[in-house]
Design a protein around this motif. Structure first.
Motif, PDB file in Angstrom:
ATOM      1  N   UNK A 235       0.851  -1.085   0.086  1.00  0.00           N
ATOM      2  CA  UNK A 235      -0.051  -0.008  -0.011  1.00  0.00           C
ATOM      3  C   UNK A 235       0.806   1.179   0.064  1.00  0.00           C
ATOM      4  N   UNK A 236       0.835   2.046  -1.011  1.00  0.00           N
ATOM      5  CA  UNK A 236       1.328   3.406  -1.000  1.00  0.00           C
ATOM      6  C   UNK A 236       0.595   4.474  -0.615  1.00  0.00           C
ATOM      7  N   UNK A 237      -0.501   4.452  -0.631  1.00  0.00           N
ATOM      8  CA  UNK A 237      -1.495   5.511  -0.119  1.00  0.00           C
ATOM      9  C   UNK A 237      -2.761   4.960   0.542  1.00  0.00           C
ATOM     10  N   UNK A 238      -3.318   5.387   1.656  1.00  0.00           N
ATOM     11  CA  UNK A 238      -4.657   5.177   2.189  1.00  0.00           C
ATOM     12  C   UNK A 238      -5.100   6.520   2.759  1.00  0.00           C
ATOM     13  N   UNK A 239      -6.326   6.545   2.138  1.00  0.00           N
ATOM     14  CA  UNK A 239      -6.905   7.967   2.548  1.00  0.00           C
ATOM     15  C   UNK A 239      -8.426   7.735   2.637  1.00  0.00           C
ATOM     16  N   UNK A 240      -8.716   8.159   3.682  1.00  0.00           N
ATOM     17  CA  UNK A 240     -10.304   8.168   4.119  1.00  0.00           C
ATOM     18  C   UNK A 240     -10.942   9.397   4.455  1.00  0.00           C
ATOM     19  N   UNK A 241     -12.048  10.016   3.858  1.00  0.00           N
ATOM     20  CA  UNK A 241     -12.581  10.962   3.832  1.00  0.00           C
ATOM     21  C   UNK A 241     -14.113  10.911   4.740  1.00  0.00           C
ATOM     22  N   UNK A 242     -14.589  11.667   5.559  1.00  0.00           N
ATOM     23  CA  UNK A 242     -13.708  13.023   5.788  1.00  0.00           C
ATOM     24  C   UNK A 242     -12.523  12.785   6.841  1.00  0.00           C
ATOM     25  N   UNK A 243     -11.569  13.756   6.717  1.00  0.00           N
ATOM     26  CA  UNK A 243     -10.048  13.502   7.386  1.00  0.00           C
ATOM     27  C   UNK A 243     -10.555  13.990   9.013  1.00  0.00           C
ATOM     28  N   UNK A 244      -9.486  13.766   9.721  1.00  0.00           N
ATOM     29  CA  UNK A 244      -9.704  14.273  11.073  1.00  0.00           C
ATOM     30  C   UNK A 244      -8.135  14.597  11.666  1.00  0.00           C
ATOM     31  N   UNK A 245      -8.102  15.466  12.750  1.00  0.00           N
ATOM     32  CA  UNK A 245      -6.791  15.833  13.235  1.00  0.00           C
ATOM     33  C   UNK A 245      -6.597  15.009  14.490  1.00  0.00           C
ATOM     34  N   UNK A 246      -5.653  14.240  14.640  1.00  0.00           N
ATOM     35  CA  UNK A 246      -5.374  13.482  15.961  1.00  0.00           C
ATOM     36  C   UNK A 246      -5.072  14.408  17.209  1.00  0.00           C
ATOM     37  N   UNK A 247      -4.667  15.704  16.648  1.00  0.00           N
ATOM     38  CA  UNK A 247      -4.748  16.638  17.998  1.00  0.00           C
ATOM     39  C   UNK A 247      -5.948  17.014  18.461  1.00  0.00           C
TER      40      UNK A 247
END
Length: 538
Positions: A235-247
């Motif tokens: 796997x070279x990229x894995x994107x899920x939407x919507x995104x979120x910030x771990x902060x």
């Protein structure tokens, strides 16, 4: 400096000088009042500046965590440090700092504007911040709880290794029996922060991940994108939407669009991409692909009439046109010819209905497959033939399917983790790739690739055609039966390989609330392919 600021600075300095003077006077009084023995017993006060986790890297050893640095100051309450802080701190911060100085113990504080301070009684350190505000790959990386333990994703899977690096920064101050810093004594700094370079190496490529996230954000509200390398299925990229910030986990916990759900590893209704499976089963069992079926737009099975999209009659179609135009009736007829057991067995061998472990405890959804008994019902078999009914699948499983087609019929489970490294970047443990399992002949897969190429050139996949290099793909639009107002929610897909000759990448796109695979997902595929070409990566 204004007159008011000068007066404030003078008052601050006078107060601090008074406090330090009182502390010294108290010390001498104690010496004189019989507490000499207690005061003389020196010990140390340890101020822990940072305890650091190991780093998570991409395949090129580019750090995905700990990228940003913050300047943290360890402050000892001395006259010199008080004077310095009075000069550099903004007015609104002086009161709180004055309180900490008055307590008489060393303390930590972030420096304004991330500046480095240099003064007697103050030591400043660059400390890694775990996540960026716009963090790449958050669904895979996961996040930490308040105690710094991994709660999800790679952070949880490798919590033991990442948390026990021994990387820390601390300052030890010589103090008396009352924990007051002894003036003139040398503090001791311990800095093993270099050990935070120990960590986990993923198969992800940061450049490709960035491309995938840009495309996903441009076109998808809720969905997922996976880019994998052909052959290895890394796997070279894995994107899920919507995104979120771990902060800022608290900000997204109650959102209805579920930003923290990793849709790339979750199961959804599939639809017509599954037509590649009955096509493969038929080719493996004697079909040439040139047999012609006459599509009238509908076909009756078990007392129920099934239709092609919008009831379109495709006329005389062979397998090439049936895949290119996504003819439901052709594949319903084909599944009856091939047989339910052969079709179900191949689906299982290709990874459908099975969870996949990407890292220890990090497991994708299994999706669902109908049972052989269920498929004795001709209507259930008809639905199964074009990816409807009880069938669900993850984008990860579709990566495995397309990769098997592109690699001459060998199925390989996708891989996310390359291994663990020490602080020098040397592997201490490598995670091997799964062994490929030969399922289909190269004759079969060559035909399937040609059919997918036709789908891009003149079929339902044409909206995803790249500017350069060509591609092969299959679209899907799965009916969910879920109503949003007066409109039914469809889950749309676009999955294929790029470039057409000597494919290097598998690209799978899901739109959870799509409007047709070509329309909703095709532009995502196209943008990713075009950007890969522009950057010389394909």
């Amino acid at each position: 400096m204004t007159r008011l600021q000068r007066r404030s600075l003078l008052l601050f300095t006078i107060l601090m000088a008074g406090i330090i003077g009182l502390m010294c006077r108290l010390y001498f009084l104690m010496m004189e009042s019989g507490l000499q023995e207690a005061a003389a017993k020196q010990s140390s006060y340890k101020l822990e500046v940072a305890s650091l986790r190991g780093t998570i890297y991409d395949r090129n050893m580019t750090a995905l965590t700990g990228v940003d640095k913050k300047a943290i100051a360890a402050v000892s309450p001395t006259v010199e440090s008080a004077n310095y802080l009075a000069e550099v701190l903004p007015e609104e911060e002086k009161e709180s700092v004055f309180t900490m100085l008055s307590a008489g113990k060393p303390f930590l504080m972030k420096t304004p504007n991330n500046s480095l301070w240099s003064a007697e009684g103050i030591n400043t350190f660059w400390v890694s911040q775990r996540y960026q505000d716009k963090q790449m790959l958050p669904h895979v990386l996961g996040y930490l709880d308040g105690s710094g333990a991994g709660i999800s994703g790679i952070e949880k899977a490798f919590d033991g290794y990442l948390s026990q690096t021994g990387a820390q920064i601390s300052v030890k101050y010589p103090v008396d029996a009352l924990n007051r810093v002894l003036p003139g004594e040398q503090r001791r700094i311990s800095d093993t922060s270099a050990l935070e370079k120990k960590g986990v190496v993923l198969t992800i490529d940061s450049d490709i991940q960035r491309i995938a996230e840009i495309a996903a954000k441009t076109y998808l509200k809720r969905g997922a994108v996976i880019v994998a390398e052909t052959g290895s299925c890394d796997l070279r990229a894995v994107a899920s939407m919507p995104n979120f910030s771990p902060n800022n986990i608290a900000d997204v916990l109650d959102r209805e669009d579920s930003p923290m759900l990793n849709r790339a590893f979750s199961a959804f209704m599939l639809g017509s991409i599954f037509k590649l499976v009955p096509a493969a089963a038929a080719l493996e069992h004697g079909y040439s692909g040139e047999e012609v079926y006459h599509c009238t737009g509908g076909i009756e099975v078990g007392g129920t009439t099934f239709h092609c999209i919008n009831g379109q009659a495709h006329g005389e179609v062979d397998m090439n046109k049936a895949i290119a135009y996504s003819c439901n009736c052709y594949f319903i007829h084909l599944a009856q010819e091939v047989g339910r057991k052969e079709l179900l067995d191949l689906a299982k061998q290709l990874g459908f209905g099975k969870e996949q472990e990407m890292a220890p405890g990090l497991v994708s959804a299994s999706g669902t497959l109908p049972s052989l008994r269920e498929l004795t019902n001709q209507r259930a078999l008809a639905n199964f033939s074009f990816g409807q009914g009880t069938l669900t699948a993850t984008p990860l499983q579709i990566v495995g399917l397309i990769n098997a087609v592109v690699t001459g019929g060998s199925y390989t489970q996708p891989r996310l983790v390359e291994g663990l490294v020490d602080e020098n970047g040397d592997f201490v443990e490598e995670y091997p790739r799964a062994q490929p399992e030969k399922l289909l002949s190269s004759v079969t897969t060559d035909k399937l690739m040609n059919y997918m190429y036709s789908s891009v050139e003149f079929g339902t996949s044409s909206k995803g055609k790249p500017e350069y290099g060509g591609a092969g793909a299959k679209t899907a639009t799965a009916e969910t039966g879920i109503k949003v107002g007066d409109q039914e929610l469809d889950q749309a897909w676009y999955a294929g390989y790029y470039p057409a000759n000597q494919p290097k990448y598998i690209i799978v796109v899901l739109a959870e609330d799509g409007d047709g695979g070509g329309k909703s997902c095709g532009p995502v595929f196209k943008q990713i392919a075009d950007m890969l070409h522009e950057r010389g990566m394909a």
